[in-house]
Enzyme design. Structure first.
Site, PDB file in Angstrom:
ATOM      1  CB  VAL A  64     -66.343  46.391  13.297  1.00 37.51           C
ATOM      2  CG1 VAL A  64     -66.768  45.027  12.758  1.00 37.51           C
ATOM      3  CG2 VAL A  64     -66.304  47.424  12.166  1.00 37.51           C
ATOM      4  CE  LYS A  78     -60.733  48.711   5.691  1.00 35.50           C
ATOM      5  NZ  LYS A  78     -62.118  49.037   5.866  1.00 35.50           N
ATOM      6  N   GLY A 118     -67.777  46.279   3.156  1.00 37.09           N
ATOM      7  CA  GLY A 118     -68.590  46.021   4.353  1.00 37.09           C
ATOM      8  C   GLY A 118     -69.560  44.868   4.217  1.00 37.09           C
ATOM      9  CE  LYS A 164     -62.889  49.016   2.123  1.00 37.18           C
ATOM     10  NZ  LYS A 164     -63.707  50.219   2.361  1.00 37.18           N
ATOM     11  N   GLY A 206     -69.848  51.048   8.422  1.00 42.47           N
ATOM     12  CA  GLY A 206     -70.734  51.168   9.582  1.00 42.47           C
ATOM     13  C   GLY A 206     -70.663  49.910  10.429  1.00 42.47           C
TER      14      GLY A 206
HETATM   15  N1  LIG Z   1     -65.946  50.920  10.598  1.00 42.42           N
HETATM   16  C1  LIG Z   1     -66.269  50.408   9.414  1.00 42.42           C
HETATM   17  O1  LIG Z   1     -67.226  50.843   8.765  1.00 42.42           O
HETATM   18  C2  LIG Z   1     -65.471  49.283   8.839  1.00 42.42           C
HETATM   19  C3  LIG Z   1     -64.293  48.852   9.412  1.00 42.42           C
HETATM   20  N2  LIG Z   1     -63.603  47.829   8.841  1.00 42.42           N
HETATM   21  C4  LIG Z   1     -62.377  47.350   9.439  1.00 42.42           C
HETATM   22  O2  LIG Z   1     -62.684  46.800  10.713  1.00 42.42           O
HETATM   23  C5  LIG Z   1     -61.580  46.967  11.579  1.00 42.42           C
HETATM   24  C6  LIG Z   1     -62.050  47.683  12.830  1.00 42.42           C
HETATM   25  O3  LIG Z   1     -62.595  48.924  12.466  1.00 42.42           O
HETATM   26  P1  LIG Z   1     -63.427  49.823  13.520  1.00 42.42           P
HETATM   27  O4  LIG Z   1     -64.187  48.948  14.427  1.00 42.42           O
HETATM   28  O5  LIG Z   1     -64.141  50.821  12.698  1.00 42.42           O
HETATM   29  O6  LIG Z   1     -62.239  50.526  14.298  1.00 42.42           O
HETATM   30  P2  LIG Z   1     -62.248  51.133  15.787  1.00 42.42           P
HETATM   31  O7  LIG Z   1     -61.083  52.037  15.856  1.00 42.42           O
HETATM   32  O8  LIG Z   1     -63.605  51.657  16.120  1.00 42.42           O
HETATM   33  O9  LIG Z   1     -62.006  49.819  16.668  1.00 42.42           O
HETATM   34  C7  LIG Z   1     -60.758  49.207  16.846  1.00 42.42           C
HETATM   35  C8  LIG Z   1     -60.642  48.862  18.321  1.00 42.42           C
HETATM   36  O10 LIG Z   1     -59.472  48.084  18.519  1.00 42.42           O
HETATM   37  C9  LIG Z   1     -58.927  48.502  19.774  1.00 42.42           C
HETATM   38  N3  LIG Z   1     -57.524  48.108  19.838  1.00 42.42           N
HETATM   39  C10 LIG Z   1     -56.437  48.743  19.337  1.00 42.42           C
HETATM   40  N4  LIG Z   1     -55.323  48.073  19.643  1.00 42.42           N
HETATM   41  C11 LIG Z   1     -55.685  46.983  20.355  1.00 42.42           C
HETATM   42  C12 LIG Z   1     -54.990  45.915  20.941  1.00 42.42           C
HETATM   43  N5  LIG Z   1     -53.659  45.815  20.876  1.00 42.42           N
HETATM   44  N6  LIG Z   1     -55.690  44.955  21.588  1.00 42.42           N
HETATM   45  C13 LIG Z   1     -57.040  45.034  21.674  1.00 42.42           C
HETATM   46  N7  LIG Z   1     -57.764  46.041  21.142  1.00 42.42           N
HETATM   47  C14 LIG Z   1     -57.094  47.007  20.481  1.00 42.42           C
HETATM   48  C15 LIG Z   1     -59.139  50.000  19.818  1.00 42.42           C
HETATM   49  O11 LIG Z   1     -59.077  50.482  21.153  1.00 42.42           O
HETATM   50  C16 LIG Z   1     -60.543  50.105  19.212  1.00 42.42           C
HETATM   51  O12 LIG Z   1     -61.555  50.041  20.211  1.00 42.42           O
HETATM   52  C17 LIG Z   1     -60.521  47.724  10.780  1.00 42.42           C
HETATM   53  O13 LIG Z   1     -59.653  46.797  10.181  1.00 42.42           O
HETATM   54  C18 LIG Z   1     -61.346  48.423   9.713  1.00 42.42           C
HETATM   55  O14 LIG Z   1     -60.605  48.710   8.555  1.00 42.42           O
HETATM   56  C19 LIG Z   1     -64.044  47.172   7.710  1.00 42.42           C
HETATM   57  C20 LIG Z   1     -65.197  47.541   7.118  1.00 42.42           C
HETATM   58  C21 LIG Z   1     -65.987  48.657   7.602  1.00 42.42           C
HETATM   59  N1  LIG Z   2     -63.525  53.477   6.231  1.00 42.69           N
HETATM   60  C1  LIG Z   2     -64.135  52.497   5.386  1.00 42.69           C
HETATM   61  C2  LIG Z   2     -64.859  51.506   6.212  1.00 42.69           C
HETATM   62  C3  LIG Z   2     -65.183  50.297   5.469  1.00 42.69           C
HETATM   63  O1  LIG Z   2     -64.365  49.593   4.928  1.00 42.69           O
HETATM   64  C4  LIG Z   2     -65.102  53.177   4.445  1.00 42.69           C
HETATM   65  O2  LIG Z   2     -65.398  54.353   4.641  1.00 42.69           O
HETATM   66  O3  LIG Z   2     -65.542  52.523   3.485  1.00 42.69           O
HETATM   67 NA    NA Z   3     -68.026  42.533   1.936  1.00 40.82          NA
END
Ligand SMILES: NC(=O)C1=CN([C@@H]2O[C@H](COP(=O)(O)OP(=O)(O)OC[C@H]3O[C@@H](n4cnc5c(N)ncnc54)[C@H](O)[C@@H]3O)[C@@H](O)[C@H]2O)C=CC1
Ligand SMILES: N[C@@H](CC=O)C(=O)O
Ligand code: NA
Length: 430
Positions: free
Chosen positions: A13, A104, A133, A204, A303
């Site tokens: 993200v 969340k 999302g 959620k 995504g």
């Molecule tokens: N991927 C998705 O489709 C969605 C994700 N989310 C939420 O968005 C958030 C991020 O998700 P993603 O980007 O998918 O996860 P991700 O795992 O791809 O990215 C998280 C990043 O944070 C970094 N990180 C971890 N600890 C850290 C620290 N102490 N300082 C700085 N960076 C650090 C990690 O190295 C990683 O690059 C989560 O809360 C997730 O639940 C919400 C909706 C959809």
């Molecule tokens: N892992 C979650 C990402 C979005 O919130 C999902 O699959 O819906």
């Molecule tokens: Na939303």
């Protein structure tokens, strides 16, 4: 003067947030009334190859220092998980910064603490990306429907599990192959257990129920069942009966309006139901409100780019508030309703039993249902002899009555196995 944004996390993200802040800089400046400038990006490791084209000078591993920097106006948290996300968000709010988060898990675990910090510091806490999302759902519930009375929120709020169930249903893919695809596409959480065991959807659901019913709800209040036990045979059996299996989140007020239930579990829904057409990682949520009637929200629930769209929308809203020296709505828990236990839930059930194929079996099985006052709507036999299975669908019954029925069936010598028990939703109303 530009407003400065600090980004925490540059993964799926975060990297898309960086891209959109760059690519849409002119439009964003025009919409906010001043440019938005990236002040820094906190990452776990420097020098790692990442999707985002970030100026290396902006990268830091000292997230704590970044969120409290004097020149930072808005902090965007897309690290995920409870710690260090919570401490960083609290540090930001306590330094007077407004916060946008997609987290969340944190909001459902300890929303009370972060919302209280936002209130105490007169700062914004926006989290549209945290639920479904890209789909605008938090803002419609918090703002557009603030004058209405929501009775029910029901839908598909996890993209990964919907992707898996859809692939199992449409192409006969195995659970593990479909999960790997969902991970590669960036839909799954860092630990996909959160998705497949229903924790993500439960978080959620807690957030949605809290906003819809103006009460405090945590993940622990949600009855949760994941999809790991669902087999290809369950999917095929559902298909044969004109159903499809979906992981649903259901937040519903009780009839007397004094309490509500929040549950996440797989359920069979008719293939003609609008939610049955929600494919791949898409999400869809129905909101039923007394004056508005039934509303449906549909779109990409996971995504990088879709989620970043919701994050950007929040950044713009918060930036406008910062410029206007105002803030958006704060947490609303005045109704203080209680969450009732899942045993009080009333719905229909699909029950598959592995039984001995001999005379009198059906009558003995039916008797167990009758003893708990659970009425049977349909019954059919699949297979013969040692492979015989009885498949029953009940009329509406309480979860407690159905559980007691299943317990007594397990004790019958003619029932070799209770193969599956699944709720059937969406036949009376969507
Ligand atoms: N991927 C998705 O489709 C969605 C994700 N989310 C939420 O968005 C958030 C991020 O998700 P993603 O980007 O998918 O996860 P991700 O795992 O791809 O990215 C998280 C990043 O944070 C970094 N990180 C971890 N600890 C850290 C620290 N102490 N300082 C700085 N960076 C650090 C990690 O190295 C990683 O690059 C989560 O809360 C997730 O639940 C919400 C909706 C959809
Ligand atoms: N892992 C979650 C990402 C979005 O919130 C999902 O699959 O819906
Ligand atoms: Na939303």
């Amino acid at each position: 003067m530009a407003l400065k944004v600090a980004l925490l996390g540059c993964g799926v993200v975060g990297s898309q947030v960086v891209r959109l802040l760059h690519e849409q800089a002119d439009d964003l400046a025009a919409r906010v009334g001043t440019p938005l400038e990236l002040a820094g990006v906190a990452v776990r490791r420097l020098g790692r190859r990442r999707d985002a084209d970030v100026d290396p000078a902006l990268l830091t591993t000292d997230a704590e220092a970044l969120v409290t920097r004097d020149d930072v106006d808005i902090v965007v948290e897309v690290i995920g998980g409870i710690e260090p996300a919570r401490s960083l968000i609290l540090a930001a709010l306590n330094s007077g910064k407004s916060v946008v988060t997609a987290n969340k898990a944190l909001l459902a675990e300890d929303g009370a603490t972060v919302h209280a910090a936002a209130r105490a510091n007169n700062a914004d806490l926006y989290f549209e990306a945290a639920v479904a999302g890209a789909i605008p759902l938090i803002r419609p519930l918090r703002e557009s429907l603030a004058g209405d009375h929501v009775d029910r929120v029901l839908g598909i709020v996890n993209g990964t599990t919907n992707y898996i169930l859809d692939k199992m249903d449409s192409s006969g893919a195995s659970f593990s192959d479909a999960l790997e695809e969902a991970q590669a596409l960036g839909y799954a959480e860092a630990d996909p257990t959160a998705d497949v065991e229903g924790f993500d959807a439960a978080a959620k659901a807690a957030i949605l129920a809290g906003i819809a019913f103006h009460s405090r709800v945590t993940a622990a209040d949600v009855h949760r069942e994941g999809i790991t036990e669902i087999t290809a045979a369950d999917v095929a059996s559902a298909k044969a009966m004109g159903y499809v299996i979906k992981l649903l989140a259901i937040c519903a007020r009780s009839e007397d309006g004094r309490s509500f239930g929040v549950r996440v579990h797989p359920a069979m829904i008719p293939r003609t139901h609008p939610l049955a057409g929600v494919r791949e990682a898409y999400n869809a949520v129905f909101v039923e409100a007394q004056s508005a009637g039934r509303l449906m929200f549909y779109g990409a629930g996971a995504g990088g780019a879709p989620t970043a769209s919701a994050v950007l929308g929040d950044i713009v809203a918060v930036a406008r508030n910062v410029l206007a020296n105002t803030r958006g709505p704060e947490e609303s828990t005045y109704a203080d309703l209680v969450v009732h236990p899942v045993g009080e839930t009333v719905t229909r059930y699909h029950v598959s039993l592995d039984v001995a194929d001999k005379p009198g079996v059906l009558a003995r099985v039916a008797d167990m249902f009758a003893k708990q006052d659970v009425s049977i709507q349909t019954v059919r036999q699949e297979g013969l002899g040692a492979d015989a299975q009885l498949v029953l669908v009940t009329h509406r019954a309480s979860d407690a009555a159905l559980s007691a029925t299943i317990e007594s069936l397990r004790e019958l010598d003619i029932v070799r196995d209770v193969v599956s028990v699944m709720r059937v939703e969406g036949e009376d109303t969507p």
